[in-house]
Scaffold this active site. Structure first.
Site, mmCIF file in Angstrom:
data_model
loop_
_atom_site.group_PDB
_atom_site.id
_atom_site.type_symbol
_atom_site.label_atom_id
_atom_site.label_comp_id
_atom_site.label_asym_id
_atom_site.label_seq_id
_atom_site.Cartn_x
_atom_site.Cartn_y
_atom_site.Cartn_z
ATOM 1 N N PRO A 151 31.665 11.096 74.411
ATOM 2 C CA PRO A 151 30.917 11.830 73.377
ATOM 3 C C PRO A 151 31.481 11.542 71.984
ATOM 4 O O PRO A 151 32.696 11.350 71.812
ATOM 5 C CB PRO A 151 31.150 13.306 73.763
ATOM 6 C CG PRO A 151 32.384 13.303 74.586
ATOM 7 C CD PRO A 151 32.436 11.987 75.285
ATOM 8 N N HIS A 152 30.582 11.507 71.008
ATOM 9 C CA HIS A 152 30.989 11.277 69.625
ATOM 10 C C HIS A 152 29.871 11.755 68.719
ATOM 11 O O HIS A 152 28.728 11.872 69.168
ATOM 12 C CB HIS A 152 31.271 9.788 69.383
ATOM 13 C CG HIS A 152 30.119 8.897 69.745
ATOM 14 N ND1 HIS A 152 29.926 8.427 71.031
ATOM 15 C CD2 HIS A 152 29.109 8.390 68.997
ATOM 16 C CE1 HIS A 152 28.834 7.666 71.058
ATOM 17 N NE2 HIS A 152 28.320 7.630 69.844
#
Lengths: 217, 580
Positions: free
Chosen positions: A129-130
């Protein structure tokens, strides 16, 4: 300085420097091949003429740096047992305890926004995730928050496998993010590391393996 | 050569063929130069004669109270002819010629032959404080341009014929061929080559000879030039040069100031000449000598017939300066050359008057000499044309022995003037509009060509929601490395360069979870479609880029690459200099 020094200062080939001197365009003394130059005169000339030379763009990232290890050190390594992907992301963000509440909320929102567009589960039990765009306000250097899930979660990953390792990536800029991704990519090609991740190691063990990978590159 | 054959007949054609050199049509050019010289010379003489006649007819009116509004009427009528009747832009004449040569390949409309000719006749004949030289130059240039078009000449040759017209005009007025040559080279053509020099000299010589034949006097400001190489004279000439330089700055700024005033008062192209003309009339009421082109005043000063103390001379100077600034700044047709000469003569006389008590009589040159030197200096300072100034005085006086002294004056004046004014009174308006681009030069090519001519619109756009894995599929269909990222409305939101994501593309897992929107470059430089090459290249430099997107507002139009720009630049260079 001599021709070589002048060429380096101006960011141009030696043959160009020699030609400029011959054409009377460049401040110098003597005649070829004993041309002598003065640093301050050359610098002033470069400024006045706007010659920025053809020196390649300075690499924004020094390849010597172990970006991944540094990111982990600035980030966090931990485990938890969240009930779904969204909570897992929240836990990963909250691991960065030095960030104020406002920051953690903003980052979580940004990461969730990205997650909703497309799953970051890239397979083999790992999710990345980012935020969709760098959160420059709070993140000044690359940081990785590694969260091991005690029970793997469905992450709608490409290969359909549940995720047990969450690597939250935070970067201050797009080029830094690209570089970090490249390092992560390289690390994940190391089968030993992937094996290690499944065992939810502590920070020390993880860093050790990461550093080994970096040295071997 | 269809034109020459039709107009000049077979025997002459054979003579021309003897001289023809390849496609340069040298022979034709020389013959046409003679024609232009004759016509422009006639125009010059005609305008002077006509104006003199008009002044003569209007003299009784001018003497009475009606004399105050007479210049206004002349200015109004003259402007009306140029602006409303002939639909030409107001102006002194010379800047329009320079602009035509720089930006339009020397093309001028045939009506330009008479527009300013007529306009200035009315304006100056009624008392307007301006010169006839600019309008004559304009007419002569138009003659050259029209003949060039009839003879189907190319751009470079047309520019040469225009220069012929200019040189012939000046040569005809002053009976001075070299001055005409210098003027056209220094101001209009700004290039000297074998090809251009000879026709221009020919035209100037023909016009000067014609003027001599019809007019009688061999020189127009006949007076012996007594300045010699003595150190006294040289030092005095330096001082005179300083005075002339300052005077030139005053005239240049005065005209500019009046011009801006007219603009600010928003009087319109006819209102300004009319209103300002009343101002000129008022000045003329008190100082009649300040009216008209001032040649009679020059004659008086040179001959030493003007018995006036320094204060009176200074007063005359100020009156003429004001009157000329107003007349010229109003936009009414007329030139700045004659006012410069008058002011120069007055400066010289004033200088002489001031120096007189300090220098013993036998060492001091005559007032006429100083007046003449002052004229050269003022021309050099106002027009920033030193060669013209020097040659004018030398040719009209036959005083070649005074060349050193003259040079001292003109060069000093030029240096002083340039210290305060980057551009001459002619060039300022052009330079500010970005029109002062000499043909065949780098700057002109870079300013002429627009980005819209160079853009590549056969580009595959992508959108930010795509993953890099999707991008791989798109990239397979093209050999390009740069992709514009667009939103649903076709607006540009970012750019993606393949090389920046190369490593990620090689990792299928990461490629699938990385969105284009995350890795694209936002807020990068964008080039506008109607930007010039120069502007675009500056943007490339600032961004250190090789490919940039072209937009109209936010809408994406295509990509432009630095290498394409250079290729196009190379083509234009070949085309415009015809040397490649």
């Amino acid at each position: 300085m001599d021709i070589t020094g002048a060429a380096r200062l101006l960011g141009s080939p030696e043959s160009t420097v020699v030609r400029w001197a011959r054409q009377g365009l460049l401040p110098c003394r003597g005649s070829y091949p004993e041309l002598r130059f003065e640093r301050s005169a050359l610098e002033r000339w470069a400024r006045v003429t706007g010659m920025r030379g053809r020196a390649g763009q300075a690499a924004r990232v020094d390849y010597q740096d172990d970006l991944l290890a540094a990111g982990i050190l600035r980030g966090a390594v931990g485990s938890a047992q969240p009930t779904d992907a969204a909570k897992a992301i929240g836990f990963a963000v909250n691991q960065l305890s030095d960030l104020p509440e406002e920051a953690r909320q903003e980052i979580t929102d940004a990461v969730m926004e990205r997650e909703r567009m497309a799953s970051t589960g890239l397979g083999r039990g790992v999710a990345l995730p980012h935020p969709r765009r760098p959160v420059e306000r709070w993140i000044k250097e690359p940081r990785l928050s590694v969260l091991f899930l005690e029970e793997s979660l469905d992450w709608a990953a490409i290969d359909g496998q549940p995720v047990s390792t969450v690597l939250l990536l935070l970067s201050p800029s797009v080029p830094m993010h690209l570089e970090l991704l490249a390092r992560v990519s390289m690390a994940l090609h190391d089968s030993t590391l992937v094996e290690l991740l499944r065992s939810a190691p502590d920070a020390v063990a993880l860093l050790e393996r990461v550093r080994v990978i970096h040295r071997e590159d | 050569m269809p034109g020459a054959r039709e107009t000049l007949g077979a025997p002459l054609q054979r003579v021309i063929d003897l001289f023809e050199a390849r496609e340069e049509r040298w022979g034709t050019l020389l013959v046409l130069a003679i024609v232009v010289g004759l016509l422009a010379g006639c125009l010059a003489l005609g305008l002077h004669a006509g104006t003199e006649q008009l002044v003569h007819w209007l003299a009784p009116l001018a003497a009475g109270p009606g004399g105050i509004v007479l210049p206004a009427c002349g200015a109004l009528l003259g402007s009306w002819v140029v602006v409303s009747l002939m639909k030409e832009p107001a102006g002194h004449g010379v800047p329009e010629v320079v602009r035509a040569v720089c930006r339009e390949g020397g093309r001028m409309r045939p009506r330009s032959i008479v527009s300013r000719w007529l306009g200035s006749l009315l304006h100056v004949g009624a008392g307007g404080s301006a010169g006839l030289e600019g309008p004559i130059v304009h007419s002569g240039a138009a003659v050259g341009a029209t003949i060039a078009d009839r003879a189907h000449l190319d751009e470079r040759q047309r520019a040469i014929l225009v220069a012929c017209g200019v040189a012939a005009g000046i040569a005809g007025i002053f009976h001075a061929p070299l001055t005409g040559l210098a003027f056209s080279m220094e101001i209009v053509l700004a290039e000297v080559s074998a090809l251009s020099l000879l026709p221009v000299v020919l035209a100037a010589a023909v016009a000067a000879a014609l003027a001599q034949a019809l007019h009688g006097d061999s020189t127009i400001f006949a007076a012996p030039l007594e300045l010699s190489v003595s150190s006294t004279d040289l030092l005095l000439c330096l001082g005179l040069g300083l005075a002339c330089g300052l005077g030139a700055v005053m005239l240049t700024r005065g005209v500019g100031w009046m011009d801006r005033l007219g603009g600010r008062l928003n009087l319109g192209r006819l209102g300004a000449p009319a209103l300002f003309g009343v101002g000129v009339g008022l000045i003329g009421f008190f100082v009649p000598k300040a009216l008209g082109d001032g040649y009679s005043l020059i004659h008086e000063v040179i001959a030493g017939d003007l018995s006036a103390g320094p204060w009176l001379l200074a007063g005359l100077f100020v009156a003429k300066l004001l009157a000329s600034s107003i007349s010229l700044g109003s936009g009414a047709p007329g030139g700045v050359f004659a006012p410069s000469l008058v002011l120069g003569a007055l400066t010289g006389a004033l200088f002489h008057r001031v120096i007189e008590p300090w220098i013993p009589g036998d060492q001091l040159a005559s007032v006429g000499s100083f007046a003449l030197a002052g004229m050269g200096g003022m021309v050099a300072g106002t027009l920033q044309a030193p060669l013209t100034g020097i040659l004018l005085v030398m040719e009209v006086t036959g005083g070649y022995g005074a060349s050193l002294a003259l040079m001292a004056t003109t060069v000093t004046s030029l240096l002083v003037a340039r210290r305060f004014e980057r551009w001459s009174i002619y060039m300022r308006v052009l330079a500010e509009a970005g029109d002062l681009l000499r043909p065949g030069t780098d700057q002109r090519i870079l300013a002429d060509v627009r980005v819209s001519e160079c853009l590549d619109d056969a580009v595959l756009p992508i959108n930010e929601g795509m993953t890099l894995a999707d991008l791989v599929r798109v990239a397979r269909r093209t050999s390009r490395n740069h992709f514009p990222v667009l939103d649903e409305d076709g607006a540009l939101v970012g750019m993606l360069e393949l090389s920046s994501v190369r490593e990620l593309l090689l990792d299928p897992e990461l490629a699938r979870v990385t969105l284009v929107g995350t890795v694209m470059q936002e807020g990068g430089a964008r080039v506008s479609a109607d930007a010039t090459l120069a502007e675009a290249l500056a943007q490339f430099d600032a961004a250190s880029a090789w490919v940039l997107p072209v937009v109209e507002g936010d809408r994406f139009l295509g990509l432009v690459s630095k290498s394409t720009l250079f290729g196009i630049y190379r083509n234009e260079l070949r085309l415009q200099t015809q040397e490649g």
